[in-house]
Design a protein around this motif. Sequence first.
Motif, PDB file in Angstrom:
ATOM      1  N   LEU A   1       5.641   7.327  10.102  1.00  0.00           N
ATOM      2  CA  LEU A   1       5.156   7.290   8.723  1.00  0.00           C
ATOM      3  C   LEU A   1       3.649   7.097   8.718  1.00  0.00           C
ATOM      4  O   LEU A   1       3.115   6.353   9.539  1.00  0.00           O
ATOM      5  N   GLY A   2       2.975   7.749   7.792  1.00  0.00           N
ATOM      6  CA  GLY A   2       1.533   7.600   7.694  1.00  0.00           C
ATOM      7  C   GLY A   2       1.028   8.099   6.359  1.00  0.00           C
ATOM      8  O   GLY A   2       1.784   8.567   5.511  1.00  0.00           O
ATOM      9  N   LEU A   3      -0.264   7.995   6.196  1.00  0.00           N
ATOM     10  CA  LEU A   3      -0.924   8.469   4.981  1.00  0.00           C
ATOM     11  C   LEU A   3      -1.798   9.665   5.321  1.00  0.00           C
ATOM     12  O   LEU A   3      -2.472   9.671   6.353  1.00  0.00           O
ATOM     13  N   ALA A   4      -1.770  10.669   4.451  1.00  0.00           N
ATOM     14  CA  ALA A   4      -2.608  11.846   4.646  1.00  0.00           C
ATOM     15  C   ALA A   4      -4.068  11.459   4.485  1.00  0.00           C
ATOM     16  O   ALA A   4      -4.417  10.665   3.602  1.00  0.00           O
ATOM     17  N   SER A   5      -4.915  11.986   5.344  1.00  0.00           N
ATOM     18  CA  SER A   5      -6.340  11.652   5.251  1.00  0.00           C
ATOM     19  C   SER A   5      -6.969  12.275   4.011  1.00  0.00           C
ATOM     20  O   SER A   5      -7.896  11.736   3.437  1.00  0.00           O
TER      21      SER A   5
ATOM     22  N   PRO B   1      -5.334  13.427   0.666  1.00  0.00           N
ATOM     23  CA  PRO B   1      -4.092  13.610  -0.100  1.00  0.00           C
ATOM     24  C   PRO B   1      -4.077  14.906  -0.899  1.00  0.00           C
ATOM     25  O   PRO B   1      -5.077  15.266  -1.519  1.00  0.00           O
TER      26      PRO B   1
ATOM     27  N   THR C   1      -0.380  16.265  -6.329  1.00  0.00           N
ATOM     28  CA  THR C   1       0.967  15.697  -6.377  1.00  0.00           C
ATOM     29  C   THR C   1       1.985  16.745  -5.969  1.00  0.00           C
ATOM     30  O   THR C   1       2.122  17.780  -6.620  1.00  0.00           O
TER      31      THR C   1
ATOM     32  N   ASN D   1       6.178  15.611   3.103  1.00  0.00           N
ATOM     33  CA  ASN D   1       5.050  15.044   2.370  1.00  0.00           C
ATOM     34  C   ASN D   1       5.510  14.671   0.975  1.00  0.00           C
ATOM     35  O   ASN D   1       6.186  15.452   0.311  1.00  0.00           O
TER      36      ASN D   1
ATOM     37  N   ASP E   1       3.257  13.249  -1.977  1.00  0.00           N
ATOM     38  CA  ASP E   1       1.879  12.899  -2.328  1.00  0.00           C
ATOM     39  C   ASP E   1       1.112  12.578  -1.050  1.00  0.00           C
ATOM     40  O   ASP E   1       1.058  13.408  -0.170  1.00  0.00           O
ATOM     41  N   SER E   2       0.584  11.380  -0.911  1.00  0.00           N
ATOM     42  CA  SER E   2      -0.225  11.074   0.276  1.00  0.00           C
ATOM     43  C   SER E   2       0.607  10.511   1.428  1.00  0.00           C
ATOM     44  O   SER E   2       0.095  10.309   2.517  1.00  0.00           O
ATOM     45  N   LEU E   3       1.903  10.270   1.212  1.00  0.00           N
ATOM     46  CA  LEU E   3       2.769   9.769   2.276  1.00  0.00           C
ATOM     47  C   LEU E   3       3.268  10.938   3.129  1.00  0.00           C
ATOM     48  O   LEU E   3       3.758  11.928   2.610  1.00  0.00           O
ATOM     49  N   VAL E   4       3.108  10.800   4.439  1.00  0.00           N
ATOM     50  CA  VAL E   4       3.571  11.819   5.374  1.00  0.00           C
ATOM     51  C   VAL E   4       4.623  11.181   6.272  1.00  0.00           C
ATOM     52  O   VAL E   4       4.378  10.136   6.878  1.00  0.00           O
TER      53      VAL E   4
END
Length: 129
Positions: free
Chosen positions: A59-63, A65, A68, A93, A95-98
């Motif tokens: 799990l991570g956040l997109a650099s 985003p 929507t 994906n 939103d910004s959660l990958v």
Amino acid sequence: MRASQIFPYDTSRAMLGVHLYFVKAMGCTMVMEKVPLDVAPFAKAIMNGSAHPDFYLKLGLASDPPVTVVQASPIRIWNNPDGFLLHAAGFYNADSLVIEGRLVPGAPAQKLAAAKQRAWYPHLTQTSA
């Protein structure tokens, strides 16, 4: 953020549910895309309500985003030069959660490598989700 902050009660069971959700998502994508991998272990995990022994989440956040969106990528397969599966992965994906679903078969060394890359499995205690 730790999983216990999201699921303060029965965290292990809730995270197993997260794991199984993505087991189902990846299994369905594999069937739709006719990926040449066995989906029987995916079905078995879902039917038994137990963790898939070779499936990890990262799990991570997109650099950067995106707008929507909720989307899934095609399944990618990596084989070694002899043609044996190293791992297969699909990305989701929201939103910004990958979220990366990663199939890491068999070999303990490969599973250790997945854990070291901050991949999560329901029974790994050294890595937080």
